[in-house]
Write an enzyme that holds these catalytic residues in place. Structure first.
Site, PDB file in Angstrom:
ATOM      1  N   CYS A 101      -3.033   7.245  -4.903  1.00 52.70           N
ATOM      2  CA  CYS A 101      -2.825   5.804  -4.809  1.00 52.70           C
ATOM      3  C   CYS A 101      -1.425   5.407  -5.275  1.00 52.70           C
ATOM      4  O   CYS A 101      -1.098   5.513  -6.459  1.00 52.70           O
ATOM      5  CB  CYS A 101      -3.875   5.029  -5.609  1.00 52.70           C
ATOM      6  SG  CYS A 101      -3.825   3.253  -5.322  1.00 52.70           S
ATOM      7  N   GLY A 102      -0.612   4.944  -4.342  1.00 53.32           N
ATOM      8  CA  GLY A 102       0.781   4.618  -4.662  1.00 53.32           C
ATOM      9  C   GLY A 102       0.945   3.389  -5.521  1.00 53.32           C
ATOM     10  O   GLY A 102       1.660   3.415  -6.528  1.00 53.32           O
ATOM     11  N   THR A 103       0.277   2.292  -5.158  1.00 49.86           N
ATOM     12  CA  THR A 103       0.394   1.091  -5.988  1.00 49.86           C
ATOM     13  C   THR A 103      -0.359   1.284  -7.301  1.00 49.86           C
ATOM     14  O   THR A 103       0.023   0.722  -8.323  1.00 49.86           O
ATOM     15  CB  THR A 103      -0.114  -0.159  -5.250  1.00 49.86           C
ATOM     16  OG1 THR A 103      -1.472   0.022  -4.856  1.00 49.86           O
ATOM     17  CG2 THR A 103       0.744  -0.451  -4.028  1.00 49.86           C
ATOM     18  N   HIS A 105      -8.451  -3.942  -7.283  1.00 46.45           N
ATOM     19  CA  HIS A 105      -8.719  -2.522  -7.470  1.00 46.45           C
ATOM     20  C   HIS A 105      -9.149  -2.238  -8.915  1.00 46.45           C
ATOM     21  O   HIS A 105      -8.769  -2.961  -9.838  1.00 46.45           O
ATOM     22  CB  HIS A 105      -7.471  -1.683  -7.177  1.00 46.45           C
ATOM     23  CG  HIS A 105      -6.988  -1.748  -5.764  1.00 46.45           C
ATOM     24  ND1 HIS A 105      -6.541  -2.909  -5.169  1.00 46.45           N
ATOM     25  CD2 HIS A 105      -6.872  -0.776  -4.817  1.00 46.45           C
ATOM     26  CE1 HIS A 105      -6.165  -2.652  -3.925  1.00 46.45           C
ATOM     27  NE2 HIS A 105      -6.357  -1.367  -3.688  1.00 46.45           N
ATOM     28  N   ASP A 133     -10.353   5.924  -3.439  1.00 46.83           N
ATOM     29  CA  ASP A 133      -9.136   6.436  -2.810  1.00 46.83           C
ATOM     30  C   ASP A 133      -9.088   7.952  -2.934  1.00 46.83           C
ATOM     31  O   ASP A 133      -9.197   8.505  -4.035  1.00 46.83           O
ATOM     32  CB  ASP A 133      -7.912   5.809  -3.480  1.00 46.83           C
ATOM     33  CG  ASP A 133      -6.657   5.906  -2.630  1.00 46.83           C
ATOM     34  OD1 ASP A 133      -6.520   6.881  -1.879  1.00 46.83           O
ATOM     35  OD2 ASP A 133      -5.812   5.000  -2.730  1.00 46.83           O
ATOM     36  N   CYS A 176       0.857  -1.184   0.000  1.00 49.13           N
ATOM     37  CA  CYS A 176       0.000   0.000   0.000  1.00 49.13           C
ATOM     38  C   CYS A 176       0.892   1.233   0.000  1.00 49.13           C
ATOM     39  O   CYS A 176       1.635   1.459   0.958  1.00 49.13           O
ATOM     40  CB  CYS A 176      -0.922  -0.001   1.219  1.00 49.13           C
ATOM     41  SG  CYS A 176      -2.061   1.399   1.279  1.00 49.13           S
ATOM     42  N   GLY A 177       0.832   2.006  -1.074  1.00 48.85           N
ATOM     43  CA  GLY A 177       1.701   3.174  -1.206  1.00 48.85           C
ATOM     44  C   GLY A 177       1.313   4.304  -0.273  1.00 48.85           C
ATOM     45  O   GLY A 177       2.158   4.831   0.469  1.00 48.85           O
ATOM     46  N   HIS A 178       0.052   4.699  -0.301  1.00 55.13           N
ATOM     47  CA  HIS A 178      -0.353   5.791   0.592  1.00 55.13           C
ATOM     48  C   HIS A 178      -0.211   5.353   2.050  1.00 55.13           C
ATOM     49  O   HIS A 178       0.145   6.154   2.913  1.00 55.13           O
ATOM     50  CB  HIS A 178      -1.793   6.233   0.275  1.00 55.13           C
ATOM     51  CG  HIS A 178      -2.838   5.676   1.186  1.00 55.13           C
ATOM     52  ND1 HIS A 178      -3.449   4.464   0.968  1.00 55.13           N
ATOM     53  CD2 HIS A 178      -3.364   6.163   2.348  1.00 55.13           C
ATOM     54  CE1 HIS A 178      -4.314   4.227   1.940  1.00 55.13           C
ATOM     55  NE2 HIS A 178      -4.289   5.237   2.790  1.00 55.13           N
TER      56      HIS A 178
END
Length: 337
Positions: free
Chosen positions: A253-255, A223, A249, A90-92
């Site tokens: 969204c990082g990913t 997602h 989101d 999870c990026g964020h």
């Protein structure tokens, strides 16, 4: 189940919540974070449900636990939790966790301004910047991202045909670009995104196989990333990422940004060294970059992938103590359909 008490630091990354749980960690079995993730899901998932869903959380809630390093070279490990489950990456969540943990003194980097962290999807590097005692920016060097399926035709009941790609950036994303039956997120309301996303995800899941070439426990479309025209100056593209059962989101969204860059790289629209400023549904931005080109898989089947980086920011806004008691009829939380 006994009563559980969990101290938490609440933050948001570019608008999306991150709840860093600082106590009440279950002891997890396994050598890697991927193995520990499986143990958590099998034996301790009530904690995720109680902390993420209403009445203690909400549909957009996501969070994390910090654990000791799995590898000798790392500074710590992260287990991600949210309403949809325990994500491989999870990026964020990483940006928010690092921000909250550094400011609270919960992470002690071997080298100031840099971290190496173990996550279920692999190992990531972090650069972070300080302004006084506050973390002002976090740049994460993500796991390898790649385009898994290209130009797949989905027949969506009542909507019609959609041509989509599926890309991996730590999670698998169905990416929908503007076309005949989708005018772009700038033309759709949040209600329309929430209406069609679970249907698109289900149709894609029914006809496509998505399994990471090096970790079969990372599998399945989780997602949906809808694209459109950006509204914020400096953005290269905009997105609305759907996850869980009815969440959009609020961060870029990082990913999802990693998956989008992998898609654009595979299609020749981005190349090594290019930057990509991605805009969220509320206008906040992540700055992505293609840092390297790598290969995934074994000798029989090599997949070309990119190593992306993502830079963003987070803000801590509160601390709380949450109790989950087994005499509470909503101990495991709920979601209103």
């Amino acid at each position: 189940m006994n009563k559980g008490t969990f101290f938490c630091i609440d933050a948001h990354t570019c608008g999306n919540p991150v709840r860093l749980v600082t106590s009440g960690h279950p002891e997890l079995k396994g050598e890697t974070m991927s193995e520990k993730r499986q143990d958590f899901l099998e034996n301790h998932d009530w904690i995720r449900q109680g902390l993420m869903f209403e009445p203690r959380g909400h549909d957009m809630m996501s969070g994390a636990f910090l654990y000791p390093p799995c590898c000798e070279n790392s500074d710590g490990s992260i287990l991600f939790i949210e309403t949809s489950g325990c994500l491989p990456m999870c990026g964020h969540g990483t940006i928010g966790t690092v921000t909250a943990a550094i400011q609270a003194g919960l992470l002690k980097p071997k080298q100031p301004g840099k971290l190496i962290l173990d996550v279920p999807a692999g190992q990531i590097d972090i650069d972070y910047q300080m302004t006084g005692d506050q973390v002002s920016a976090v740049k994460l060097y993500n796991v390898a991202a790649y385009l898994a399926h290209q130009n797949v035709e989905l027949n969506i009941p009542e909507l019609g045909k959609l041509t989509v790609d599926v890309s991996y950036g730590g999670n698998f994303y169905v990416i929908v670009e503007p076309q005949e039956n989708f005018p772009g997120i700038d033309q759709w309301s949040a209600d329309e995104i929430l209406r069609w996303s679970p249907i698109v995800r289900q149709v894609a899941s029914d006809i496509l196989t998505c399994v990471h070439p090096e970790d079969p426990t990372v599998n399945g479309v989780s997602h949906v990333l809808w694209t459109g025209q950006p509204q914020t100056i400096g953005s290269d593209s905009a997105n609305a990422v759907f996850y869980g059962e009815k969440a959009i989101d609020r961060s870029p969204c990082g990913t999802g940004t990693s998956a989008r860059m992998a898609q654009l790289f595979a299609k020749g629209e981005l190349t090594l060294g290019d930057t990509f400023t991605h805009e969220s549904y509320i206008g906040s931005q992540f700055i992505g970059k293609i840092e390297a080109i790598v290969e995934l898989g074994d000798e029989q089947k090599k997949i070309q992938a990119i190593k992306p980086s993502i830079q963003g920011w987070a803000k801590v806004f509160g601390k709380n103590c949450i109790t989950i008691d087994d005499d509470d009829p909503y101990a495991f939380g709920f979601s209103v359909k």
